[in-house]
Design a protein around this motif. Structure first.
Motif, PDB file in Angstrom:
ATOM      1  N   HIS A 136      11.450   4.600  -0.379  1.00  0.00           N
ATOM      2  CA  HIS A 136      10.596   4.003  -1.408  1.00  0.00           C
ATOM      3  C   HIS A 136      10.332   4.947  -2.577  1.00  0.00           C
ATOM      4  O   HIS A 136      10.074   6.148  -2.361  1.00  0.00           O
ATOM      5  CB  HIS A 136       9.232   3.641  -0.799  1.00  0.00           C
TER       6      HIS A 136
ATOM      7  N   LEU B  94       3.090   7.244   8.472  1.00  0.00           N
ATOM      8  CA  LEU B  94       3.016   5.922   9.112  1.00  0.00           C
ATOM      9  C   LEU B  94       3.547   6.093  10.538  1.00  0.00           C
ATOM     10  O   LEU B  94       4.578   5.556  10.922  1.00  0.00           O
ATOM     11  CB  LEU B  94       3.829   4.895   8.303  1.00  0.00           C
TER      12      LEU B  94
ATOM     13  N   PHE C 126       7.671   8.345  10.213  1.00  0.00           N
ATOM     14  CA  PHE C 126       7.441   7.420  11.331  1.00  0.00           C
ATOM     15  C   PHE C 126       7.220   8.157  12.657  1.00  0.00           C
ATOM     16  O   PHE C 126       7.026   7.534  13.697  1.00  0.00           O
ATOM     17  CB  PHE C 126       8.603   6.434  11.466  1.00  0.00           C
TER      18      PHE C 126
ATOM     19  N   ASP D 168      14.305   4.186   5.259  1.00  0.00           N
ATOM     20  CA  ASP D 168      13.321   3.559   4.396  1.00  0.00           C
ATOM     21  C   ASP D 168      13.197   4.504   3.199  1.00  0.00           C
ATOM     22  O   ASP D 168      13.042   5.725   3.391  1.00  0.00           O
ATOM     23  CB  ASP D 168      11.999   3.464   5.183  1.00  0.00           C
TER      24      ASP D 168
ATOM     25  N   TYR E  99       8.977  -4.197  13.255  1.00  0.00           N
ATOM     26  CA  TYR E  99       9.191  -4.354  11.807  1.00  0.00           C
ATOM     27  C   TYR E  99      10.666  -4.189  11.472  1.00  0.00           C
ATOM     28  O   TYR E  99      11.416  -5.145  11.420  1.00  0.00           O
ATOM     29  CB  TYR E  99       8.254  -3.434  11.002  1.00  0.00           C
ATOM     30  N   CYS E 100      11.104  -2.967  11.255  1.00  0.00           N
ATOM     31  CA  CYS E 100      12.478  -2.814  10.761  1.00  0.00           C
ATOM     32  C   CYS E 100      13.540  -3.194  11.792  1.00  0.00           C
ATOM     33  O   CYS E 100      14.586  -3.720  11.428  1.00  0.00           O
ATOM     34  CB  CYS E 100      12.684  -1.418  10.205  1.00  0.00           C
TER      35      CYS E 100
ATOM     36  N   TYR F 193      12.309  -4.514   5.191  1.00  0.00           N
ATOM     37  CA  TYR F 193      12.320  -4.058   6.579  1.00  0.00           C
ATOM     38  C   TYR F 193      13.746  -4.119   7.124  1.00  0.00           C
ATOM     39  O   TYR F 193      14.149  -3.307   7.943  1.00  0.00           O
ATOM     40  CB  TYR F 193      11.430  -4.953   7.445  1.00  0.00           C
TER      41      TYR F 193
ATOM     42  N   TRP G 289       0.962  -0.783   3.525  1.00  0.00           N
ATOM     43  CA  TRP G 289       1.150   0.399   4.374  1.00  0.00           C
ATOM     44  C   TRP G 289       0.596   1.646   3.687  1.00  0.00           C
ATOM     45  O   TRP G 289       0.467   1.690   2.460  1.00  0.00           O
ATOM     46  CB  TRP G 289       2.650   0.596   4.647  1.00  0.00           C
TER      47      TRP G 289
HETATM   48  C1  VGL Z   1       8.772   0.148   8.562  1.00  0.00           C
HETATM   49  C2  VGL Z   1       6.693  -0.521   7.892  1.00  0.00           C
HETATM   50  C3  VGL Z   1       6.970  -0.174   6.587  1.00  0.00           C
HETATM   51  C4  VGL Z   1       9.740   0.334   9.688  1.00  0.00           C
HETATM   52  C5  VGL Z   1       9.078   0.502   7.266  1.00  0.00           C
HETATM   53  O1  VGL Z   1      10.658   1.186   9.580  1.00  0.00           O
HETATM   54  O2  VGL Z   1       9.600  -0.380  10.708  1.00  0.00           O
HETATM   55  N1  VGL Z   1       7.585  -0.361   8.853  1.00  0.00           N
HETATM   56  N2  VGL Z   1       8.168   0.333   6.283  1.00  0.00           N
END
Ligand code: VGL
Ligand code: ZN
Length: 215
Positions: A59, A30, A24, A57, A160-161, A126, A89
């Motif tokens: 995955h 992302l 992030f 996060d 989002y989260c 999220y 995403w």
């Molecule tokens: C998030 C999109 C996909 C986030 C996590 O941490 O806001 N956003 N996965």
């Protein structure tokens, strides 16, 4: 929205530091613009809280929230899934990858708990409290057992989260205060403006780090 200008922190408050992971950060899979700027603010905030929780996060490869898992779909498109609409995403925060690691400058040792979410292959999350299909992560129970009544939130991404964690914490009847300057947004198709109005609607308070850090 009104912001709160001076706040005393006590033992029934917790700080939730959301998803300060490499993917992030600028240059990540992302990337959230200026996401790295949050790290020193989060460190400063953590020093003021006796109760600190981090989220990740987390995955598996091939996660259903990845555009790469859907033939013919591109990143940032939305599809309908059994639990609701899902933004697709870029592959991000894959378990045990460098991108999923917390930012190296984050003082992670200050946290008592790290909550992982989004680890089921077919369900996104999220929220740090409730996955997209409504199943709890366990965080509500943890906070209740520790006598936490108010949760301060910072991290990525605001729209989002942070948004989903804030609204689900309100549903669980915690007080919620978002530390605005310790968050950054993705801002996809106006998502930041709608996140702000959604949070206000459900009674999420807004403040800035100076209100907590000031002596
Ligand atoms: C998030 C999109 C996909 C986030 C996590 O941490 O806001 N956003 N996965
Ligand atoms: Zn994710």
């Amino acid at each position: 929205m009104d912001t709160i200008d001076r706040i005393g922190i006590n033992g029934s408050d917790a700080l939730l530091v959301i998803d300060l992971q490499n993917d992030f950060m600028p240059g990540g899979a992302l990337a959230v613009p200026y996401g790295n700027e949050v790290v020193p603010v989060a460190n400063a905030l953590m020093r003021h809280f006796a109760n600190v929780i981090l989220t990740e996060d987390w995955h598996p490869a091939g996660h259903l929230s990845f555009a790469s898992s859907h033939a013919g779909k591109g990143v940032f498109e939305t599809i309908a899934l059994p639990y609701g609409d899902q933004v697709l995403w870029p592959d991000h925060c894959i378990q045990d990858s460098k991108g999923a690691e917390l930012h190296a400058g984050l003082e992670t040792w200050r946290a008592q708990l790290i909550v992982r979410k989004g680890y089921r292959p077919h369900v996104d999350s999220y929220s740090a409290f409730t996955e997209a299909d409504g199943k709890p992560t366990g965080l509500t129970g943890y906070l209740r057992e520790r006598g936490i009544r108010r949760v301060f939130m910072c991290g990525l991404a605001t729209d989002y989260c942070v948004l989903w964690s804030a609204t689900s914490a309100r549903k669980e009847r915690f007080g919620v205060i978002v530390v605005g300057d310790a968050c950054r947004a993705i801002d996809l198709n106006g998502s930041l403006a709608s996140a702000r109005s959604e949070m206000e609607k459900v009674g999420v308070g807004m403040t800035h780090s100076g209100a907590i850090l000031a002596p």
